[in-house]
Design a protein around this motif. Structure first.
Motif, PDB file in Angstrom:
ATOM      1  N   MET A   1      -0.911   6.414 -15.734  1.00 59.26           N
ATOM      2  CA  MET A   1       0.303   6.075 -16.457  1.00 59.26           C
ATOM      3  C   MET A   1       1.517   6.374 -15.583  1.00 59.26           C
ATOM      4  N   SER A   2       2.439   5.439 -15.525  1.00 62.07           N
ATOM      5  CA  SER A   2       3.633   5.600 -14.711  1.00 62.07           C
ATOM      6  C   SER A   2       4.712   6.354 -15.487  1.00 62.07           C
ATOM      7  N   VAL A   3       5.273   7.360 -14.863  1.00 60.02           N
ATOM      8  CA  VAL A   3       6.402   8.062 -15.473  1.00 60.02           C
ATOM      9  C   VAL A   3       7.683   7.770 -14.714  1.00 60.02           C
ATOM     10  N   VAL A   4       7.585   7.037 -13.617  1.00 51.95           N
ATOM     11  CA  VAL A   4       8.766   6.831 -12.791  1.00 51.95           C
ATOM     12  C   VAL A   4       9.102   5.343 -12.731  1.00 51.95           C
ATOM     13  N   ASN A   5       8.638   4.637 -11.724  1.00 52.78           N
ATOM     14  CA  ASN A   5       8.846   3.189 -11.622  1.00 52.78           C
ATOM     15  C   ASN A   5       7.763   2.587 -10.736  1.00 52.78           C
ATOM     16  N   GLU A   6       7.765   1.277 -10.623  1.00 51.31           N
ATOM     17  CA  GLU A   6       6.708   0.595  -9.864  1.00 51.31           C
ATOM     18  C   GLU A   6       6.691   0.992  -8.395  1.00 51.31           C
ATOM     19  N   ASP A   7       7.865   1.135  -7.777  1.00 46.56           N
ATOM     20  CA  ASP A   7       7.917   1.522  -6.367  1.00 46.56           C
ATOM     21  C   ASP A   7       7.305   2.910  -6.159  1.00 46.56           C
ATOM     22  N   ALA A   8       7.620   3.833  -7.056  1.00 45.40           N
ATOM     23  CA  ALA A   8       7.055   5.178  -6.959  1.00 45.40           C
ATOM     24  C   ALA A   8       5.548   5.147  -7.172  1.00 45.40           C
ATOM     25  N   GLU A   9       5.097   4.348  -8.104  1.00 46.86           N
ATOM     26  CA  GLU A   9       3.659   4.242  -8.352  1.00 46.86           C
ATOM     27  C   GLU A   9       2.919   3.680  -7.138  1.00 46.86           C
ATOM     28  N   ARG A  10       3.529   2.703  -6.454  1.00 42.40           N
ATOM     29  CA  ARG A  10       2.908   2.169  -5.224  1.00 42.40           C
ATOM     30  C   ARG A  10       2.792   3.267  -4.174  1.00 42.40           C
ATOM     31  N   LEU A  11       3.834   4.065  -4.029  1.00 38.93           N
ATOM     32  CA  LEU A  11       3.819   5.178  -3.080  1.00 38.93           C
ATOM     33  C   LEU A  11       2.713   6.169  -3.445  1.00 38.93           C
ATOM     34  N   LEU A  12       2.620   6.531  -4.713  1.00 34.68           N
ATOM     35  CA  LEU A  12       1.644   7.533  -5.144  1.00 34.68           C
ATOM     36  C   LEU A  12       0.215   7.015  -5.123  1.00 34.68           C
ATOM     37  N   ALA A  13       0.034   5.716  -5.277  1.00 38.13           N
ATOM     38  CA  ALA A  13      -1.311   5.145  -5.259  1.00 38.13           C
ATOM     39  C   ALA A  13      -2.003   5.360  -3.916  1.00 38.13           C
ATOM     40  N   ALA A  14      -1.213   5.535  -2.873  1.00 34.36           N
ATOM     41  CA  ALA A  14      -1.774   5.734  -1.531  1.00 34.36           C
ATOM     42  C   ALA A  14      -2.049   7.208  -1.229  1.00 34.36           C
ATOM     43  N   ARG A  15      -1.777   8.081  -2.179  1.00 32.32           N
ATOM     44  CA  ARG A  15      -1.957   9.517  -1.970  1.00 32.32           C
ATOM     45  C   ARG A  15      -3.240  10.022  -2.611  1.00 32.32           C
ATOM     46  N   GLU A  16      -3.647  11.190  -2.173  1.00 25.74           N
ATOM     47  CA  GLU A  16      -4.769  11.903  -2.779  1.00 25.74           C
ATOM     48  C   GLU A  16      -4.499  11.995  -4.289  1.00 25.74           C
ATOM     49  N   PRO A  17      -5.476  11.682  -5.149  1.00 28.82           N
ATOM     50  CA  PRO A  17      -5.224  11.679  -6.601  1.00 28.82           C
ATOM     51  C   PRO A  17      -4.625  12.979  -7.145  1.00 28.82           C
ATOM     52  N   ARG A  18      -5.075  14.115  -6.656  1.00 29.98           N
ATOM     53  CA  ARG A  18      -4.539  15.391  -7.155  1.00 29.98           C
ATOM     54  C   ARG A  18      -3.056  15.534  -6.801  1.00 29.98           C
ATOM     55  N   VAL A  19      -2.689  15.136  -5.588  1.00 34.69           N
ATOM     56  CA  VAL A  19      -1.298  15.208  -5.151  1.00 34.69           C
ATOM     57  C   VAL A  19      -0.455  14.182  -5.911  1.00 34.69           C
ATOM     58  N   ALA A  20      -1.002  12.992  -6.113  1.00 32.48           N
ATOM     59  CA  ALA A  20      -0.280  11.969  -6.869  1.00 32.48           C
ATOM     60  C   ALA A  20       0.001  12.451  -8.290  1.00 32.48           C
ATOM     61  N   GLU A  21      -0.960  13.104  -8.907  1.00 30.91           N
ATOM     62  CA  GLU A  21      -0.766  13.613 -10.272  1.00 30.91           C
ATOM     63  C   GLU A  21       0.276  14.727 -10.289  1.00 30.91           C
ATOM     64  N   LEU A  22       0.270  15.605  -9.286  1.00 34.54           N
ATOM     65  CA  LEU A  22       1.315  16.633  -9.181  1.00 34.54           C
ATOM     66  C   LEU A  22       2.695  15.985  -9.063  1.00 34.54           C
ATOM     67  N   ALA A  23       2.786  14.944  -8.244  1.00 36.03           N
ATOM     68  CA  ALA A  23       4.064  14.252  -8.053  1.00 36.03           C
ATOM     69  C   ALA A  23       4.520  13.589  -9.350  1.00 36.03           C
ATOM     70  N   ARG A  24       3.595  12.996 -10.094  1.00 33.81           N
ATOM     71  CA  ARG A  24       3.947  12.393 -11.391  1.00 33.81           C
ATOM     72  C   ARG A  24       4.423  13.451 -12.376  1.00 33.81           C
ATOM     73  N   SER A  25       3.727  14.577 -12.411  1.00 34.09           N
ATOM     74  CA  SER A  25       4.110  15.660 -13.324  1.00 34.09           C
ATOM     75  C   SER A  25       5.464  16.249 -12.944  1.00 34.09           C
ATOM     76  N   LEU A  26       5.701  16.422 -11.663  1.00 38.78           N
ATOM     77  CA  LEU A  26       6.990  16.919 -11.199  1.00 38.78           C
ATOM     78  C   LEU A  26       8.088  15.914 -11.542  1.00 38.78           C
ATOM     79  N   SER A  27       7.823  14.637 -11.345  1.00 33.98           N
ATOM     80  CA  SER A  27       8.797  13.603 -11.689  1.00 33.98           C
ATOM     81  C   SER A  27       9.118  13.622 -13.178  1.00 33.98           C
ATOM     82  N   ALA A  28       8.095  13.823 -14.002  1.00 34.56           N
ATOM     83  CA  ALA A  28       8.309  13.906 -15.453  1.00 34.56           C
ATOM     84  C   ALA A  28       9.181  15.111 -15.799  1.00 34.56           C
ATOM     85  N   LEU A  29       8.971  16.231 -15.123  1.00 34.99           N
ATOM     86  CA  LEU A  29       9.789  17.418 -15.347  1.00 34.99           C
ATOM     87  C   LEU A  29      11.245  17.147 -14.951  1.00 34.99           C
TER      88      LEU A  29
END
Length: 120
Positions: A1-29
């Motif tokens: 689930m995207s909490v930011v925007n499509e560009d951010a999701e494209r960036l995070l899709a290329a990352r390790e899933p655990r790191v991508a989830e941390l980044a999404r959670s931090l973005s939500a905060l």
């Protein structure tokens, strides 16, 4: 689930899933304390600020291999009694987020609120 925007999701899709989830959670905060933030992606960074330019930037989320950095514009002048911030720059500082528990620290939220209050 995207909490930011499509560009951010494209960036995070290329990352390790655990790191991508941390980044999404931090973005939500960030968006919880700064709901009107304009979200931009530049290189490997997700920026949160008052506009699309560098001058309005308040926070930057940077995913790395094993952690995520929360960059705080002007963080060098903020009080940091818990010692969360790292870096040696004269202006900016960052906080390393290694685990989801790091996001629950009240000192982190206090630091973010202080950074935002100073910018607005």
């Amino acid at each position: 689930m995207s909490v930011v925007n499509e560009d951010a999701e494209r960036l995070l899709a290329a990352r390790e899933p655990r790191v991508a989830e941390l980044a999404r959670s931090l973005s939500a905060l960030i968006l919880a304390v700064y709901p009107e933030a304009v979200v931009t992606v530049d290189g490997g960074d997700i920026g949160f600020g008052s506009g699309t330019g560098y001058t309005g930037l308040v926070f930057v989320v940077t995913p790395h291999i094993r952690h995520v950095n929360l960059g705080i514009a002007g963080g060098a002048t903020l009080p940091d009694p818990a010692g969360l911030m790292a870096g040696t720059g004269k202006v900016h500082r960052h906080v390393q987020i290694r685990h989801a528990d790091d996001l629950a620290r009240p000192e982190l939220r206090e630091l973010m609120v202080a950074a935002l209050a100073r910018r607005h």
